[in-house]
Design an enzyme around this catalytic site. Structure first.
Site, mmCIF file in Angstrom:
data_model
loop_
_atom_site.group_PDB
_atom_site.id
_atom_site.type_symbol
_atom_site.label_atom_id
_atom_site.label_comp_id
_atom_site.label_asym_id
_atom_site.label_seq_id
_atom_site.Cartn_x
_atom_site.Cartn_y
_atom_site.Cartn_z
ATOM 1 N N GLY A 196 33.475 52.487 32.840
ATOM 2 C CA GLY A 196 32.077 52.275 33.065
ATOM 3 C C GLY A 196 32.434 51.385 34.450
ATOM 4 O O GLY A 196 32.967 50.488 34.497
ATOM 5 N N THR A 197 31.541 51.631 35.230
ATOM 6 C CA THR A 197 31.738 51.179 36.699
ATOM 7 C C THR A 197 30.453 50.852 37.665
ATOM 8 O O THR A 197 29.564 51.890 37.272
ATOM 9 C CB THR A 197 32.918 52.306 37.357
ATOM 10 O OG1 THR A 197 34.118 51.320 37.323
ATOM 11 C CG2 THR A 197 32.425 52.700 38.288
ATOM 12 N N THR A 198 30.779 50.483 38.754
ATOM 13 C CA THR A 198 29.884 50.790 39.775
ATOM 14 C C THR A 198 30.577 51.125 41.027
ATOM 15 O O THR A 198 31.377 50.113 41.468
ATOM 16 C CB THR A 198 28.891 49.382 39.970
ATOM 17 O OG1 THR A 198 28.378 48.871 38.703
ATOM 18 C CG2 THR A 198 27.847 49.716 40.993
#
Lengths: 233, 249
Positions: free
Chosen positions: A15-17
């Protein structure tokens, strides 16, 4: 395994940005640094910005543990054939060929950003299916869902380098505030005609947003500060 | 001229004792027997012209094209065996299309030339293939500017300001060397090439010919196209006039 604890055997997912923006003279790429397996943070200081060539970097969101090792082939092929470093467009196209042709095995969304002398700073998005889309800015990852409205308002054409980097850092920190799967530090990479600059913004240097708590050394400090009743401030 | 091979010229896979491959040299002779083909690089683009010898009065003007577009930004003018030339053009078109679908951008002219030259060279390596009997002038306009290349039947390719192949190549080269190409626009280049081709055409040996010209320049929006009709007609008229002036001297 107790499902409420979270599945520690779940795939090493990110999960990341990730964010890439163009500015007047180059691009700024930014990402958080949290790698989570379920609820456990496997790596709180990972580097999601990978180098493809001297002047092109890629941000990856990986949902399966198969990682795209595109760097080698992308660096050698155009350089050997054409006798000059690849342009951003060529590098992005080679990456998307890998993503498109192996879509059954890979699940990855990518943002490719870089600078070359013909077109200047360019950002290319290569989402899940393997299409390629040139964009003035691109956002991706679980944290990006909180940023669409923010970019609609804040994005401007022809920003300066500092404005662009501030925008990226602000956006990543907003996403970190709201998205549980993003966190840690903010890493940025600025690519322009002068070369590549990597910057690092530790988590406690970022602004605090609505209802965010100050970073604490230990929860005991909050508890012992006032009443002896636990959980009451 | 070249000596008779006496046994070393039977196959393209045989070297002669003095290090020549005669078959390739004979292939080059086929190019020398064809109508003149000229290409020049002006400051804003490339102009190519062909002296297309007409073998029969019944041929329709404009047929049997010798200049072909390879891609939006580049074209080839062929001298020598026309059928061989068609093969080379087809290969070039395929290479250009393949490059664009892989790398997402139009093929750089240098890369295109290298691929075509490799292909031409390939056919000089095996005994079951014969070399191509045609030379090619490749002109194109990519992001590095206008570029002109020539590919010979041996597979050699060089980059040129001005190139000529075919019957009148010696005379044409002398004329091209007199031009100031770096200051010339393509409009002017069209006139100059027409004049040169009319001048090197040998009235005694060959009768009729048709002038075919193409360009790729800023004025054509960097696309390889036939020279516009009115410009071509004007160029032909100017060339005929210049020829008469020369004869009158």
């Amino acid at each position: 395994m107790d499902p409420s604890v979270g599945d520690l055997n779940s795939p090493h997912s990110m999960g990341t940005t990730i964010i890439g923006v163009t500015y007047n003279g180059g691009v700024v790429l930014g990402a958080d640094s949290r790698t989570s397996t379920g609820v456990y943070v496997a790596n709180r200081a990972s580097d999601k910005i990978t180098q493809l060539t001297d002047n092109v970097y890629v941000l990856q969101i990986r949902k399966l543990s198969l990682i795209m090792c595109a760097t080698f082939s992308i660096n050698t092929r155009p350089r050997i054939q054409l006798g000059q470093p690849a342009t951003v467009k060529v590098a992005a196209n080679l990456v998307r060929l890998l993503s498109y042709n192996n879509k059954s095995m890979l699940q990855t969304g990518l943002i490719i950003g870089g600078w070359d002398k013909y077109e200047g700073g360019k950002i290319y998005g290569v989402p899940l299916g393997g299409t390629i889309l040139e964009q003035p800015f691109a956002i991706g990852g679980s944290g990006s869902t909180y940023l669409y409205g923010f970019f609609d308002q804040e994005w401007k054409e022809g920003m300066t380098k500092d404005e662009a980097e501030k925008l990226v850092v602000k956006a990543v920190s907003l996403a970190i505030a709201r998205d549980g799967a993003s966190g840690g530090v903010v890493r940025t990479v600025i690519i322009n005609s002068d070369g590549v600059t990597r910057n690092f913004y530790p988590g406690d240097s970022l602004l605090l947003w609505h209802e965010e708590l100050e970073p604490q050394n230990s929860l005991l400090d909050i508890l012992s500060s006032s009443s002896s009743e636990p959980m009451v401030s | 001229m070249a000596s008779i091979g006496t046994g070393y010229d039977l196959s393209v896979t045989t070297f002669s004792p003095d290090g020549r491959v005669f078959q390739i040299e004979y292939a080059a002779k086929a190019v020398d027997n064809s109508g003149t083909v000229i290409g020049i690089k002006c400051k804003d683009g490339i102009v190519m012209g062909v002296e297309k010898l007409i073998t029969s009065k019944m041929m329709l003007p404009g047929s049997n094209r010798r200049i072909h577009s390879v891609h939006r930004h580049s074209g080839m003018a062929v001298a020598g065996l026309a059928a061989d030339g068609r093969q080379i053009v087809a290969r070039a078109k395929a290479e250009a299309a393949n490059y664009e679908s892989t790398y997402g951008e139009p093929i750089p002219i240098k890369e295109l030339t290298e691929r075509v030259a490799s292909y031409v060279h390939l056919c000089t390596l095996y005994w079951w293939l014969r070399p191509f009997g045609c030379g090619v002038i490749l002109g194109g306009y990519d992001r590095d500017g206008p570029q002109l290349y020539m590919i010979e039947p041996s597979g050699i390719s060089y980059r040129y300001f001005g190139a000529a192949i075919g019957k009148g190549k010696q005379a044409a080269k002398t004329e091209i060397e007199k031009l100031k190409l770096s200051e010339m626009t393509c409009r002017e280049g069209v006139l100059e090439i027409a004049k040169i081709i009319y001048r090197v055409h040998d009235e005694a040996k060959d009768k009729a010919f048709e002038l075919e010209m193409s360009w790729v320049c800023d004025e054509s929006k960097r696309r390889h196209e036939k020279v516009p009709e009115e410009l071509l007609v004007g160029a032909k008229a100017a060339a005929v006039a210049a020829l008469e002036e020369m004869d009158a001297d």
